[in-house]
Write a protein that holds these residues in place. Structure first.
Motif, PDB file in Angstrom:
ATOM      1  N   MET A   1       0.852  -1.164   0.000  1.00 51.08           N
ATOM      2  CA  MET A   1       0.000   0.000   0.000  1.00 51.08           C
ATOM      3  C   MET A   1       0.897   1.226   0.000  1.00 51.08           C
ATOM      4  SD  MET A   1      -2.875   1.045   2.756  1.00 51.08           S
ATOM      5  CE  MET A   1      -2.459   2.497   3.672  1.00 51.08           C
ATOM      6  N   GLY A   2       0.556   2.210  -0.781  1.00 43.76           N
ATOM      7  CA  GLY A   2       1.310   3.453  -0.827  1.00 43.76           C
ATOM      8  C   GLY A   2       0.506   4.588  -0.228  1.00 43.76           C
ATOM      9  N   VAL A   3       1.167   5.442   0.502  1.00 47.88           N
ATOM     10  CA  VAL A   3       0.541   6.623   1.084  1.00 47.88           C
ATOM     11  C   VAL A   3       1.382   7.815   0.666  1.00 47.88           C
ATOM     12  CG1 VAL A   3      -0.097   7.784   3.225  1.00 47.88           C
ATOM     13  CG2 VAL A   3      -0.237   5.297   3.086  1.00 47.88           C
ATOM     14  N   HIS A   4       0.743   8.814   0.119  1.00 46.76           N
ATOM     15  CA  HIS A   4       1.516   9.997  -0.250  1.00 46.76           C
ATOM     16  C   HIS A   4       0.895  11.240   0.349  1.00 46.76           C
ATOM     17  CE1 HIS A   4      -1.234  11.733  -3.254  1.00 46.76           C
ATOM     18  NE2 HIS A   4      -1.515  10.477  -3.540  1.00 46.76           N
ATOM     19  N   GLY A   5       1.715  12.230   0.558  1.00 44.31           N
ATOM     20  CA  GLY A   5       1.268  13.488   1.128  1.00 44.31           C
ATOM     21  C   GLY A   5       0.896  14.485   0.060  1.00 44.31           C
ATOM     22  N   GLN A   6       0.345  15.575   0.487  1.00 44.29           N
ATOM     23  CA  GLN A   6      -0.015  16.682  -0.387  1.00 44.29           C
ATOM     24  C   GLN A   6       1.242  17.343  -0.923  1.00 44.29           C
ATOM     25  OE1 GLN A   6      -2.984  17.853  -1.331  1.00 44.29           O
ATOM     26  NE2 GLN A   6      -2.130  19.582  -2.433  1.00 44.29           N
ATOM     27  N   GLY A   7       1.216  17.755  -2.169  1.00 44.98           N
ATOM     28  CA  GLY A   7       2.323  18.498  -2.747  1.00 44.98           C
ATOM     29  C   GLY A   7       2.415  19.903  -2.157  1.00 44.98           C
ATOM     30  N   TRP A   8       3.218  20.712  -2.720  1.00 42.49           N
ATOM     31  CA  TRP A   8       3.488  22.062  -2.230  1.00 42.49           C
ATOM     32  C   TRP A   8       2.283  22.942  -2.516  1.00 42.49           C
ATOM     33  CZ3 TRP A   8       8.723  24.094  -1.179  1.00 42.49           C
ATOM     34  CH2 TRP A   8       8.724  25.456  -0.909  1.00 42.49           C
ATOM     35  N   ILE A  62       3.816  -0.875   3.703  1.00 39.63           N
ATOM     36  CA  ILE A  62       3.327   0.478   3.506  1.00 39.63           C
ATOM     37  C   ILE A  62       4.520   1.335   3.137  1.00 39.63           C
ATOM     38  CG2 ILE A  62       2.298   2.498   4.587  1.00 39.63           C
ATOM     39  CD1 ILE A  62       0.662   0.642   6.308  1.00 39.63           C
ATOM     40  N   LEU A  63       4.426   1.988   1.993  1.00 38.40           N
ATOM     41  CA  LEU A  63       5.471   2.891   1.536  1.00 38.40           C
ATOM     42  C   LEU A  63       4.948   4.320   1.663  1.00 38.40           C
ATOM     43  CD1 LEU A  63       6.566   1.039  -1.725  1.00 38.40           C
ATOM     44  CD2 LEU A  63       7.499   0.796   0.582  1.00 38.40           C
ATOM     45  N   TYR A  64       5.731   5.187   2.277  1.00 36.72           N
ATOM     46  CA  TYR A  64       5.359   6.590   2.437  1.00 36.72           C
ATOM     47  C   TYR A  64       6.076   7.424   1.386  1.00 36.72           C
ATOM     48  CZ  TYR A  64       3.629   5.175   7.017  1.00 36.72           C
ATOM     49  OH  TYR A  64       2.961   4.572   8.024  1.00 36.72           O
ATOM     50  N   ALA A  65       5.322   8.026   0.489  1.00 36.73           N
ATOM     51  CA  ALA A  65       5.881   8.883  -0.549  1.00 36.73           C
ATOM     52  C   ALA A  65       5.696  10.338  -0.126  1.00 36.73           C
ATOM     53  CB  ALA A  65       5.174   8.626  -1.876  1.00 36.73           C
ATOM     54  N   ASP A 138      13.130   5.313  -7.936  1.00 32.95           N
ATOM     55  CA  ASP A 138      14.551   5.071  -7.689  1.00 32.95           C
ATOM     56  C   ASP A 138      15.138   5.871  -6.535  1.00 32.95           C
ATOM     57  OD1 ASP A 138      14.595   3.347  -9.924  1.00 32.95           O
ATOM     58  OD2 ASP A 138      14.802   5.080 -11.253  1.00 32.95           O
ATOM     59  N   GLY A 139      14.354   6.741  -5.898  1.00 31.15           N
ATOM     60  CA  GLY A 139      14.862   7.610  -4.841  1.00 31.15           C
ATOM     61  C   GLY A 139      15.003   6.909  -3.507  1.00 31.15           C
ATOM     62  N   ASP A 140      15.281   7.705  -2.520  1.00 34.00           N
ATOM     63  CA  ASP A 140      15.499   7.209  -1.170  1.00 34.00           C
ATOM     64  C   ASP A 140      14.942   8.253  -0.212  1.00 34.00           C
ATOM     65  OD1 ASP A 140      16.339   5.388   0.708  1.00 34.00           O
ATOM     66  OD2 ASP A 140      18.409   5.346   0.039  1.00 34.00           O
ATOM     67  N   LEU A 141      15.228   8.104   1.072  1.00 36.56           N
ATOM     68  CA  LEU A 141      14.807   9.103   2.045  1.00 36.56           C
ATOM     69  C   LEU A 141      15.341  10.467   1.634  1.00 36.56           C
ATOM     70  CD1 LEU A 141      15.433   7.269   5.428  1.00 36.56           C
ATOM     71  CD2 LEU A 141      13.246   8.046   4.553  1.00 36.56           C
ATOM     72  N   PRO A 142      14.657  11.524   1.792  1.00 31.69           N
ATOM     73  CA  PRO A 142      13.324  11.653   2.381  1.00 31.69           C
ATOM     74  C   PRO A 142      12.178  11.558   1.370  1.00 31.69           C
ATOM     75  CG  PRO A 142      14.242  13.820   2.102  1.00 31.69           C
ATOM     76  CD  PRO A 142      15.280  12.846   1.594  1.00 31.69           C
ATOM     77  N   ASP A 143      12.468  11.173   0.113  1.00 27.83           N
ATOM     78  CA  ASP A 143      11.418  11.096  -0.901  1.00 27.83           C
ATOM     79  C   ASP A 143      10.431   9.967  -0.657  1.00 27.83           C
ATOM     80  OD1 ASP A 143      12.758  13.155  -2.122  1.00 27.83           O
ATOM     81  OD2 ASP A 143      13.609  11.927  -3.716  1.00 27.83           O
ATOM     82  N   ILE A 144      10.931   8.814  -0.280  1.00 21.52           N
ATOM     83  CA  ILE A 144      10.080   7.644  -0.085  1.00 21.52           C
ATOM     84  C   ILE A 144      10.702   6.760   1.001  1.00 21.52           C
ATOM     85  CG2 ILE A 144      11.195   6.368  -1.971  1.00 21.52           C
ATOM     86  CD1 ILE A 144       8.274   5.223  -2.528  1.00 21.52           C
ATOM     87  N   SER A 145       9.844   6.138   1.781  1.00 17.64           N
ATOM     88  CA  SER A 145      10.316   5.356   2.915  1.00 17.64           C
ATOM     89  C   SER A 145       9.398   4.147   3.104  1.00 17.64           C
ATOM     90  CB  SER A 145      10.290   6.240   4.156  1.00 17.64           C
ATOM     91  OG  SER A 145      10.586   5.534   5.319  1.00 17.64           O
ATOM     92  N   ILE A 147      11.537   1.917   1.616  1.00 16.01           N
ATOM     93  CA  ILE A 147      12.323   1.620   0.422  1.00 16.01           C
ATOM     94  C   ILE A 147      11.621   2.243  -0.775  1.00 16.01           C
ATOM     95  CG2 ILE A 147      13.327  -0.520   1.333  1.00 16.01           C
ATOM     96  CD1 ILE A 147      11.268  -2.090  -0.333  1.00 16.01           C
ATOM     97  N   ASN A 148      12.339   2.364  -1.901  1.00 15.56           N
ATOM     98  CA  ASN A 148      11.708   2.933  -3.094  1.00 15.56           C
ATOM     99  C   ASN A 148      10.876   1.870  -3.819  1.00 15.56           C
ATOM    100  OD1 ASN A 148      13.416   1.482  -4.923  1.00 15.56           O
ATOM    101  ND2 ASN A 148      14.993   3.058  -4.694  1.00 15.56           N
ATOM    102  N   LEU A 149      10.116   2.310  -4.811  1.00 10.65           N
ATOM    103  CA  LEU A 149       9.203   1.398  -5.506  1.00 10.65           C
ATOM    104  C   LEU A 149       9.937   0.321  -6.297  1.00 10.65           C
ATOM    105  CD1 LEU A 149       6.565   3.995  -6.705  1.00 10.65           C
ATOM    106  CD2 LEU A 149       6.277   2.286  -4.920  1.00 10.65           C
ATOM    107  N   SER A 150      11.091   0.643  -6.878  1.00  7.63           N
ATOM    108  CA  SER A 150      11.849  -0.363  -7.621  1.00  7.63           C
ATOM    109  C   SER A 150      12.326  -1.485  -6.699  1.00  7.63           C
ATOM    110  CB  SER A 150      13.051   0.272  -8.310  1.00  7.63           C
ATOM    111  OG  SER A 150      12.620   1.159  -9.301  1.00  7.63           O
ATOM    112  N   ARG A 151      12.861  -1.116  -5.558  1.00  6.09           N
ATOM    113  CA  ARG A 151      13.308  -2.149  -4.609  1.00  6.09           C
ATOM    114  C   ARG A 151      12.135  -2.950  -4.079  1.00  6.09           C
ATOM    115  NH1 ARG A 151      16.848   1.029  -0.538  1.00  6.09           N
ATOM    116  NH2 ARG A 151      16.453  -0.822   0.711  1.00  6.09           N
TER     117      ARG A 151
END
Length: 156
Positions: A1-8, A62-65, A138-145, A147-151
């Protein structure tokens, strides 16, 4: 499951057009949105909470984007990403930054959409969304936690 926050939300053309001698007739919807959350924090339930425990097995993740962080970086360093404009909408009709009236049949459209961070008063352009997607893949902290989607995809 992915959870993402509001953009700027504070930098979208919709909000910026309401500033300095220009009046929006209605408040911008993004103004009422929460700004962002930090990965794994900000009131979201933890993966081990009772709320989520009944919905997901031990094989779920759960991945936090944190889209806010990515968009913040793009806005602060837009030229490094190949953008020429980080403030105005590519599609616009009225307002200093093209944010008072959403896109429609009578709107003006910029010559090169790939050079704008925002496509309309509310949404990132396709070029911006591609950068966001690449950093989530392909990113890492603090972009996604954690692990990233590829991993995550390769571990499933």
């Amino acid at each position: 499951m992915g959870v993402h926050g509001q953009g700027w939300a504070g930098h979208v053309p919709c909000l910026m057009s309401g500033l300095k001698n220009e009046r929006a007739t209605k408040p911008c919807p993004a103004h009422r949105s929460p700004n962002h959350f930090q990965a794994g924090q900000g009131g979201l339930p933890s993966p081990n909470s009772d709320i989520l425990g009944s919905c997901f097995s031990s094989y779920s993740a759960i991945l936090y984007a944190v889209v806010y962080h990515i968009l913040s970086d793009i806005l602060q360093n837009y030229a490094a990403y190949g953008f020429q404009n980080a403030s105005s909408s590519c599609c616009w009709l009225a307002g200093r930054f093209g944010g008072l009236i959403p896109c429609g049949p009578t709107s003006k459209v910029c010559a090169d959409r790939s050079k704008h961070v925002f496509r309309d008063p509310y949404h990132p352009s396709q070029a911006t969304n591609e950068i966001i997607a690449r950093r989530l893949l392909d990113g890492d902290l603090p972009d996604i936690s954690p692990i990233n989607l590829s991993r995550f995809a390769s571990s499933s």
